[in-house]
Design a protein around this motif. Structure first.
Motif, mmCIF file in Angstrom:
data_model
loop_
_atom_site.group_PDB
_atom_site.id
_atom_site.type_symbol
_atom_site.label_atom_id
_atom_site.label_comp_id
_atom_site.label_asym_id
_atom_site.label_seq_id
_atom_site.Cartn_x
_atom_site.Cartn_y
_atom_site.Cartn_z
ATOM 1 N N MET A 182 52.220 60.670 -29.056
ATOM 2 C CA MET A 182 51.425 62.003 -29.439
ATOM 3 C C MET A 182 49.907 61.218 -29.601
ATOM 4 N N ALA A 183 49.106 61.661 -28.758
ATOM 5 C CA ALA A 183 47.568 61.333 -28.727
ATOM 6 C C ALA A 183 47.004 61.574 -30.185
ATOM 7 N N THR A 184 46.124 60.603 -30.480
ATOM 8 C CA THR A 184 45.374 60.807 -32.093
ATOM 9 C C THR A 184 43.932 60.652 -31.688
ATOM 10 N N GLN A 185 43.268 61.498 -32.697
ATOM 11 C CA GLN A 185 41.828 61.357 -32.632
ATOM 12 C C GLN A 185 41.042 60.865 -34.009
ATOM 13 N N GLU A 186 40.453 60.138 -33.993
ATOM 14 C CA GLU A 186 39.828 59.543 -35.124
ATOM 15 C C GLU A 186 38.264 59.337 -34.877
ATOM 16 N N ARG A 187 37.402 59.249 -36.005
ATOM 17 C CA ARG A 187 36.043 58.764 -36.074
ATOM 18 C C ARG A 187 35.647 57.463 -36.837
ATOM 19 N N VAL A 188 34.764 56.650 -36.549
ATOM 20 C CA VAL A 188 34.255 55.586 -37.031
ATOM 21 C C VAL A 188 32.990 55.348 -36.883
ATOM 22 N N ASP A 189 32.397 54.565 -37.834
ATOM 23 C CA ASP A 189 30.908 54.345 -37.774
ATOM 24 C C ASP A 189 30.526 53.658 -36.390
ATOM 25 N N VAL A 190 31.088 52.591 -36.276
ATOM 26 C CA VAL A 190 30.849 51.552 -35.298
ATOM 27 C C VAL A 190 32.218 50.930 -34.429
ATOM 28 N N ALA A 191 32.205 51.505 -33.092
ATOM 29 C CA ALA A 191 33.317 50.746 -32.185
ATOM 30 C C ALA A 191 32.502 49.760 -31.342
ATOM 31 N N ILE A 192 33.622 48.908 -31.439
ATOM 32 C CA ILE A 192 33.329 47.360 -30.556
ATOM 33 C C ILE A 192 34.471 47.337 -29.577
ATOM 34 N N ILE A 193 33.991 47.114 -28.486
ATOM 35 C CA ILE A 193 34.846 47.064 -27.277
ATOM 36 C C ILE A 193 35.091 45.696 -26.743
ATOM 37 N N GLU A 216 43.843 53.678 -23.141
ATOM 38 C CA GLU A 216 44.762 53.858 -22.198
ATOM 39 C C GLU A 216 45.913 54.767 -22.510
ATOM 40 N N ALA A 217 46.184 54.823 -23.770
ATOM 41 C CA ALA A 217 47.269 55.719 -24.372
ATOM 42 C C ALA A 217 46.853 57.235 -24.391
ATOM 43 N N GLY A 218 45.528 57.329 -24.301
ATOM 44 C CA GLY A 218 45.124 58.706 -24.402
ATOM 45 C C GLY A 218 44.660 59.239 -25.586
ATOM 46 N N ASP A 219 44.689 58.156 -26.710
ATOM 47 C CA ASP A 219 43.829 58.281 -27.816
ATOM 48 C C ASP A 219 42.365 58.596 -27.819
ATOM 49 N N GLN A 220 41.898 58.923 -28.827
ATOM 50 C CA GLN A 220 40.246 59.323 -28.777
ATOM 51 C C GLN A 220 39.717 58.648 -30.017
ATOM 52 N N VAL A 221 38.733 58.020 -29.651
ATOM 53 C CA VAL A 221 37.829 57.058 -31.039
ATOM 54 C C VAL A 221 36.445 57.651 -30.682
ATOM 55 N N ASP A 222 35.898 58.454 -31.746
ATOM 56 C CA ASP A 222 34.511 58.948 -31.921
ATOM 57 C C ASP A 222 33.700 57.777 -32.461
ATOM 58 N N CYS A 223 32.471 57.652 -32.108
ATOM 59 C CA CYS A 223 31.751 56.774 -33.131
ATOM 60 C C CYS A 223 30.181 56.850 -32.905
ATOM 61 N N THR A 224 29.510 56.712 -33.844
ATOM 62 C CA THR A 224 28.041 56.640 -33.987
ATOM 63 C C THR A 224 27.433 55.643 -33.186
ATOM 64 N N TRP A 225 27.905 54.576 -33.559
ATOM 65 C CA TRP A 225 27.302 53.192 -32.445
ATOM 66 C C TRP A 225 28.360 52.622 -31.862
ATOM 67 N N LEU A 226 28.026 52.368 -30.617
ATOM 68 C CA LEU A 226 29.095 51.952 -29.594
ATOM 69 C C LEU A 226 28.295 50.390 -29.227
ATOM 70 N N ILE A 227 29.300 49.294 -29.387
ATOM 71 C CA ILE A 227 28.761 47.802 -28.749
ATOM 72 C C ILE A 227 29.873 47.383 -27.918
ATOM 73 N N ALA A 228 29.402 47.419 -26.580
ATOM 74 C CA ALA A 228 30.367 46.864 -25.723
ATOM 75 C C ALA A 228 30.454 45.437 -25.260
ATOM 76 N N GLY A 229 31.405 44.718 -25.551
ATOM 77 C CA GLY A 229 31.528 43.331 -25.256
ATOM 78 C C GLY A 229 32.705 42.937 -24.514
ATOM 79 N N PRO A 230 32.966 43.730 -23.198
ATOM 80 C CA PRO A 230 34.166 43.619 -22.571
ATOM 81 C C PRO A 230 34.594 42.200 -21.975
#
Length: 467
Positions: free
Chosen positions: A1-12, A193-207
């Motif tokens: 089952m898909a989940t949803q959460e919020r964090v301050d900073v998400a790093i990819i 890819e599993a359909g979960d959602q992560v909301d963030c205020t700051w996003l850092i992409a380092g793929p």
């Protein structure tokens, strides 16, 4: 089952850039909730079937353990850490050189706290200066840089120590690939890819390198401007270590640059591995070649390997250098079912290397899974002409480089991600969305990748503290 959460900073991504962004955020803003999303596995469970001896050639794993996971593509490198702005990235396009060097030194300090060597190879010694002068006699230009060789096995140990230190201060979610990035009124939403959602205020992409094409497509969808970057196409050279010993004993990582007389193209040596091993790696389903070098003499070979790369920059209307590089690499895959190897003498004489001819070679390949073949059927003529001219030029500085049995593996392709249009703080045109490391097209190596992560973490912590 898909989940949803919020964090301050998400790093990819938890490659070198993402690791040091998380590290510095945990130090400067420990109350922030930081989540690192990584499609690969943790440092303990990364295991390539080839390295483990289970298979002889790439079996196209769903997620490549050589390229993905904690430490990124650099985890299984031989750990060259270069103290320079002359190569290894383009951070000086965004900030003063002095700041870049301070960031690099800071990353090195963290590495040493977690077990890195203090030994530095310098090009400022009298021996190095003499080598530089000698190289100039043959129109070869030795780029200046201090270098630390961490060693493939030590590099893993350092990363393991950092992971143990960091995992209690930032959350790492492995085997969690990000499918897409969306904007929200309060920041950003990552759909896994599993359909979960992560909301963030700051996003850092380092793929990282393996996620560069995916990230480029995400940016196009978000309306972020992309700038074309170069693609370096070439081969991995392997020869007896004694041929380059008088060079590698002095500077270890010798960056030699030459401009060919035939076309005026720039060719350079890259990723020098004294007493090393040639290895295959998988970049989004394409088998390319790389090199490792161990610090432990018991794990070393009798050969030295290095890349010879021809730099290609593209102009309008062409705008897909990444796809071009993958296409070139795929041709050698098509011919050999993986990595192709050819003797230099056979290449020059227009002869396809086969198993019989390879069995007569005095240089024994360290990548035994490579298939003998003909590089002229895979690499474009212009790049191949450049490489041959460069090898003859190197032979003047290191006699023996152009021997008949010098081995050439192909293709070695360095995919430079399409660089984003970024601010001096490495922020995209979207507020609080930053891009770092090799996957953003602004770095190319351990030192500057880590430096970019530290830089962005300090920007976020500073803005937050200033309201």
């Amino acid at each position: 089952m898909a989940t949803q959460e919020r964090v301050d900073v998400a790093i990819i991504g938890s490659g070198e850039a993402g690791i040091y962004a998380a590290y510095e955020l945990s130090r400067l803003a420990p109350d922030l909730k930081v989540l690192v999303l990584e499609k690969g596995r943790d440092i303990y469970h990364r295991s390539c079937p080839i390295v483990a001896g289970k298979v002889k050639s790439c079996i196209q794993c769903g997620v490549c353990d050589t390229m993905c996971g904690f430490g990124g593509a650099g985890a299984f490198s031989d750990g060259k850490f270069n103290f320079t702005t002359a190569f290894g990235g383009w951070l000086t396009d965004f900030m003063p050189g002095e700041e870049v060097m301070d960031l690099i030194s800071y990353v090195d300090k963290i590495n040493m706290e977690h077990g890195a060597t203090t030994q530095i190879y310098s090009t400022e010694t009298p021996q190095a200066k003499a080598l530089e002068r000698k190289a100039l006699e043959f129109d070869l230009h030795l780029l200046q840089a201090k270098c630390k060789h961490l060693g493939t096995e030590n590099n893993l140990r350092i990363l393991t120590n950092i992971y143990e230190d960091l995992k209690e201060r930032a959350e790492f979610r492995f085997q969690t690939g990000v499918d897409r990035i969306e904007t929200t009124g309060e920041g950003y939403r990552l759909i896994t890819e599993a359909g979960d959602q992560v909301d963030c205020t700051w996003l850092i992409a380092g793929p990282g390198r393996s996620g560069a094409e995916w990230f480029s497509n995400q940016c196009k969808g978000l309306g972020i401007e992309l700038l074309n970057n170069q693609v370096d196409i070439g081969v991995r050279v392997e020869l007896p270590a004694t041929v380059f010993q008088h060079i590698t004993d002095v500077v270890y990582e010798s960056k030699l640059v030459y401009r060919t007389r035939q076309y005026g193209d720039q060719v350079r040596t890259f990723c020098m591995n004294p007493y090393g091993h040639v290895v295959a790696e998988n970049v989004e389903g394409i088998n390319t070649v790389n090199g490792h070098s161990y610090a432990d003499p018991k794990l070393q070979s009798q050969n030295t390997n290095f890349a010879l790369l021809v730099s290609n920059r593209f102009t309008s209307p062409f705008n897909e250098p990444y796809r071009y590089g993958k296409h070139i690499a795929s041709l050698s895959n098509m011919l050999a079912g993986g990595v192709l190897v050819q003797r230099f003498g056979d290449l020059v004489n227009g002869i396809r290397t086969n198993d019989h001819r390879m069995s007569k070679s005095f240089v024994r390949p360290t990548l035994t899974a490579a298939v003998p073949g003909d590089l002229s059927l895979a690499l474009p003529k212009r790049q191949l002409d450049d490489i041959i001219e460069m090898i003859y030029q190197l032979d003047k500085l290191a006699p023996g480089a152009a021997n008949y049995d010098t081995l050439l593996y192909g293709a070695e392709v360095k995919f430079y991600s399409a660089r984003l249009s970024l601010s001096a703080e490495l922020e995209t045109s979207l507020p609080r969305f930053f891009a770092i490391g090799d996957g953003a097209g602004i770095t190319r190596g351990l030192a500057q990748a880590g430096a970019s992560g530290v830089k962005v973490a300090r920007v976020i912590a500073g803005r937050r503290n200033n309201g």
